[in-house]
Design a protein around this motif. Structure first.
Motif, PDB file in Angstrom:
ATOM      1  N   LEU A 204     -36.074 -47.740 -43.309  1.00  0.00           N
ATOM      2  CA  LEU A 204     -35.968 -47.220 -41.948  1.00  0.00           C
ATOM      3  C   LEU A 204     -37.337 -46.839 -41.395  1.00  0.00           C
ATOM      4  CD1 LEU A 204     -32.960 -44.752 -42.424  1.00  0.00           C
ATOM      5  CD2 LEU A 204     -32.868 -46.951 -41.222  1.00  0.00           C
ATOM      6  N   GLN A 205     -37.392 -46.758 -40.086  1.00  0.00           N
ATOM      7  CA  GLN A 205     -38.518 -46.142 -39.395  1.00  0.00           C
ATOM      8  C   GLN A 205     -37.955 -45.110 -38.427  1.00  0.00           C
ATOM      9  OE1 GLN A 205     -40.615 -47.793 -35.810  1.00  0.00           O
ATOM     10  NE2 GLN A 205     -42.339 -48.057 -37.230  1.00  0.00           N
ATOM     11  N   ASN A 238     -35.772 -53.555 -38.730  1.00  0.00           N
ATOM     12  CA  ASN A 238     -36.236 -54.790 -38.089  1.00  0.00           C
ATOM     13  C   ASN A 238     -35.169 -55.399 -37.192  1.00  0.00           C
ATOM     14  OD1 ASN A 238     -38.709 -54.610 -39.364  1.00  0.00           O
ATOM     15  ND2 ASN A 238     -38.045 -55.821 -41.137  1.00  0.00           N
ATOM     16  N   HIS A 239     -33.937 -54.956 -37.383  1.00  0.00           N
ATOM     17  CA  HIS A 239     -32.822 -55.508 -36.609  1.00  0.00           C
ATOM     18  C   HIS A 239     -32.451 -54.641 -35.404  1.00  0.00           C
ATOM     19  CE1 HIS A 239     -32.346 -58.355 -39.869  1.00  0.00           C
ATOM     20  NE2 HIS A 239     -32.239 -57.356 -40.726  1.00  0.00           N
ATOM     21  N   GLY A 240     -33.169 -53.526 -35.216  1.00  0.00           N
ATOM     22  CA  GLY A 240     -32.894 -52.694 -34.055  1.00  0.00           C
ATOM     23  C   GLY A 240     -32.482 -51.280 -34.427  1.00  0.00           C
ATOM     24  N   PRO A 241     -31.980 -50.515 -33.449  1.00  0.00           N
ATOM     25  CA  PRO A 241     -31.596 -49.120 -33.684  1.00  0.00           C
ATOM     26  C   PRO A 241     -30.458 -48.999 -34.693  1.00  0.00           C
ATOM     27  CG  PRO A 241     -31.774 -49.586 -31.330  1.00  0.00           C
ATOM     28  CD  PRO A 241     -31.830 -50.902 -32.033  1.00  0.00           C
TER      29      PRO A 241
END
Length: 405
Positions: A204-205, A238-241
């Motif tokens: 995660l980020q 990388n795939h979004g929220p």
């Protein structure tokens, strides 16, 4: 003894110089390791017990930190036990002795992993034994998902709409391992409008969105904005929220704690001189609301600590916790010290009292037990309370003029 005797300095100058250098290096290493341990909560890392014993528990320097912390021992066959090194043995919160096995794995305990009753039991034990933890653990704030955050799904507005001093926010963010670039007033003079924290152990980020506070003369000589306003907290891959309910509770809690730290320390609402020095007129109401408004999680934890602490102190006979204030009855007036900002109102008319703390001085007497290190505002609140209980003995005219108005 503050320094070595003159005779010793003369006969062993080289040895003393080397010893002082070693002491400085040890202190710096200890601070760095304490910060590393504190940032390590979010990782939820487990290590083999033999490795933990050699490099944490028996280490000449790290043992000073690790033996004062609570650890979770995971058994190979399943299950776990939480224990603290006390009276030459690993003991549970109820005093039962634990003998770890070499097949166990060890994790730094976090209150989000336990029930409320278990957390309170650990706090009671620390208070009774007067054990001061080198970092906030038993009294660590816990941030759980709220209904509004469940509704917004992919972002939290819990820390939105605050005004922060940008340079202080930037320094804090970097200290906590976040990446942030200062915002400039020159044609979008910045890389992004968020501070980010990489969480590789969880894929995660974390993102904390901010924007510049665009006001007249609100930048320095190099064109960097003095202030930023806060917005959403998000978690992305990388795939979004990522929907907030899918974020591990420990990760969510620690990220929100970091953001609350940024707000709690860098907010202009904490500056007792900000309003008097002009501040930003458009944000005057924000200063008032933050300085004396509802308590955040850090302040709520501070309140719990003070509820246990105040009755045992000199100020206990003239002080009490009321809602979001520590109320101190002085000889001349009664004072309400806000548990979040540390700012003061005077009864009966809620007149603001400006006292600027001397951050270079010791803020509490050496005999005051604090259950954890690192909460400067807690020390400032106690220091102000000790000062104001004997307000008739205050000689600083900048304070007495305000009290006697």
């Amino acid at each position: 003894m503050k320094s070595a005797p003159a005779a010793l300095k003369k006969t062993h100058a080289a040895e003393l110089k080397e010893l002082k250098a070693t002491q400085t290096q040890a202190q710096q290493t200890l601070v760095a390791q304490r910060e590393r341990l504190d940032r390590g909560f979010v990782e939820g890392r487990c290590v083999a017990y033999p490795w933990f014993r050699q490099y944490y528990f028996e280490h000449g320097l790290l043992s000073y930190l690790t033996r004062q912390l609570i650890w979770r021992f995971h058994r190979q066959e399943g299950g776990h036990t939480d224990a603290l090194w006390l009276d030459s043995a690993w003991r549970t919160v109820h005093g039962e002795i634990l003998t770890p096995a070499d097949t166990d794995t060890v994790q730094l305990w976090h209150p989000v992993l336990s029930t409320t009753d278990e957390v309170l039991a650990w706090r009671t034990l620390l208070d009774e034994k007067q054990l001061r933890q080198p970092l906030k653990q038993a009294y660590r704030e816990v941030y759980l998902l709220t209904p509004p955050e469940e509704n917004t799904r992919t972002y939290s507005n819990r820390m939105a709409a605050h005004v922060l001093r940008q340079h202080q926010f930037s320094s804090l963010a970097k200290l906590r391992g976040w990446r942030y670039s200062l915002m400039g007033a020159y044609d979008k003079g910045y890389e992004s409008d968020s501070a980010t924290l990489e969480l590789p152990a969880h894929g995660l980020q974390a993102q904390f969105w901010v924007s510049e506070v665009n006001a007249d003369n609100a930048w320095n000589d190099t064109g960097i904005w003095h202030y930023v306003s806060t917005d959403q907290v998000r978690f992305v891959t990388n795939h979004g929220p990522v929907p907030l309910p899918e974020v591990p509770p420990l990760v969510f809690s620690e990220v929100m704690r970091d953001v609350d730290l940024f707000v709690g320390v860098a907010s202009v609402g904490n500056d007792p001189l900000w309003r008097d020095n002009g501040g930003l007129p458009a944000y005057r109401n924000y200063w008032e609301n933050y300085s004396f408004g509802e308590l955040g999680e850090v302040a709520k934890t501070r309140k719990l600590a003070l509820e246990r602490l105040v009755p045992r102190l000199k100020i206990g006979k003239v002080s009490e916790i009321k809602d979001r204030f520590l109320v101190v009855r002085g000889k001349l007036r009664t004072y309400k010290i806000h548990l979040g900002s540390g700012n003061i109102l005077m009864e009966p008319n809620d007149q603001y009292l400006c006292i600027v703390p001397d951050r270079s001085a010791k803020t509490t007497s050496s005999d005051v037990f604090l259950p954890f290190e690192g909460d400067a505002v807690l020390s400032i609140i106690l220091s102000k309370a000790l000062l104001l209980m004997d307000d008739d003995n205050i000689t600083d005219e900048t304070i007495t003029r305000q009290i006697k108005r």
